[in-house]
Scaffold this motif. Structure first.
Motif, short mmCIF file in Angstrom:
data_model
loop_
_atom_site.label_atom_id
_atom_site.label_comp_id
_atom_site.label_asym_id
_atom_site.label_seq_id
_atom_site.Cartn_x
_atom_site.Cartn_y
_atom_site.Cartn_z
N UNK A 32 48.80 -33.12 -34.77
CA UNK A 32 47.99 -33.27 -33.46
C UNK A 32 46.99 -34.47 -33.50
N UNK A 33 47.24 -35.32 -32.92
CA UNK A 33 46.25 -36.58 -32.49
C UNK A 33 45.42 -36.69 -31.41
N UNK A 34 44.57 -36.89 -31.39
CA UNK A 34 43.25 -37.00 -30.14
C UNK A 34 43.09 -38.54 -29.86
N UNK A 35 43.40 -38.78 -28.65
CA UNK A 35 42.69 -40.15 -28.29
C UNK A 35 41.39 -40.67 -28.44
N UNK A 42 44.36 -49.02 -26.54
CA UNK A 42 44.16 -48.85 -27.68
C UNK A 42 44.57 -47.66 -28.27
N UNK A 43 45.17 -46.68 -27.54
CA UNK A 43 45.96 -45.44 -28.04
C UNK A 43 47.09 -45.97 -29.02
N UNK A 44 47.30 -45.20 -30.06
CA UNK A 44 48.78 -45.53 -30.90
C UNK A 44 49.92 -45.05 -29.95
N UNK A 45 50.88 -45.71 -30.07
CA UNK A 45 52.28 -45.42 -29.23
C UNK A 45 53.43 -44.94 -30.12
N UNK A 73 51.93 -41.21 -23.81
CA UNK A 73 50.58 -41.42 -23.44
C UNK A 73 49.71 -40.23 -23.34
N UNK A 74 48.38 -40.30 -23.62
CA UNK A 74 47.59 -39.16 -23.51
C UNK A 74 47.23 -39.04 -22.06
N UNK A 75 46.52 -38.06 -21.71
CA UNK A 75 46.40 -37.46 -20.28
C UNK A 75 45.12 -37.97 -19.76
N UNK A 76 44.20 -37.90 -20.86
CA UNK A 76 42.86 -38.42 -20.71
C UNK A 76 42.21 -39.09 -21.94
N UNK A 77 41.13 -39.48 -21.88
CA UNK A 77 40.28 -39.73 -23.06
C UNK A 77 39.79 -38.76 -23.91
#
Length: 144
Positions: A32-35, A42-45, A73-77
Motif C-alpha cells: 500500500x502506498x500513500x500519495x 509528483x506521484x509515482x506512476x 492515479x490517487x483519488x486525492x492527496x
C-alpha cells in the motif's frame, strides 16, 4: 492507517525508491502506498519491487524482480493505492522498491507519504492482519 505528516521526496525519478530489511523473511504479496502532499504530478506512476537476502548489498544487481507495473492515479492527496502481486511465492528479508516514473512531467521529484509491505495475512489482500517488522530502512540505490 497513514501517518501522513511524514513525507519522502526523491529528487530524481531514475531508480528512486525505498530499500528495507524485515526482521525475518516474509512473503510479499503487495504493498500500500500513500500519495504525498504535493500535486498529482509528483506521484509515482510505476513501480518495480525486488527481493534478496540480507547478504546481498543494496547496491548489488543480484536482487530478484518480484513484480513491476503501474500505480494508478490517487483519488486525492494523502490517499492510498494498493498494489497486489499474488504470484510471488518466495520469501525475502531484503527489499528494494523503485519508482521510476512520475504521474506528470511538471514535477522534478517523486513524493510519497507512506509505504506498507503486504503479506498473506494482511486484510488488504483478503486475509487476517499482521505486518512485517522493518528492521532497517534506507533510500536510493538501485540494482544495475
Amino acid at each position: 492507517m497513514c501517518y501522513c505528516s511524514t513525507q519522502y521526496s526523491q529528487s530524481t525519478t531514475t531508480n528512486g525508491g525505498i530499500n528495507f530489511d524485515t526482521a525475518t523473511p516474509v512473503l510479499a504479496k503487495g504493498f500500500v502506498i500513500w500519495s504525498g502532499q504535493s500535486g498529482a504530478a509528483c506521484d509515482p506512476a510505476a513501480y518495480a519491487i525486488y527481493g534478496g537476502s540480507t547478504s546481498v548489498p543494496f547496491t548489488s544487481n543480484s536482487f530478484t524482480l518480484i513484480s513491476f507495473g503501474t500505480i494508478y492515479p490517487f483519488l486525492s492527496r494523502q490517499s492510498a493505492q494498493t498494489v497486489v502481486f499474488p504470484s510471488n511465492s518466495i520469501q525475502y528479508q531484503r527489499y528494494l522498491v523503485r519508482f521510476n516514473v512520475t504521474a506528470g512531467s511538471t514535477c522534478s521529484y517523486m513524493e510519497i507519504s507512506e509505504f506498507q509491505l503486504l503479506t498473506p495475512s494482511d486484510p488488504y489482500i483478503t486475509y487476517a492482519a499482521a505486518y512485517p517488522t522493518i528492521t532497517s530502512l534506507s533510500y536510493g540505490g538501485s540494482p544495475a
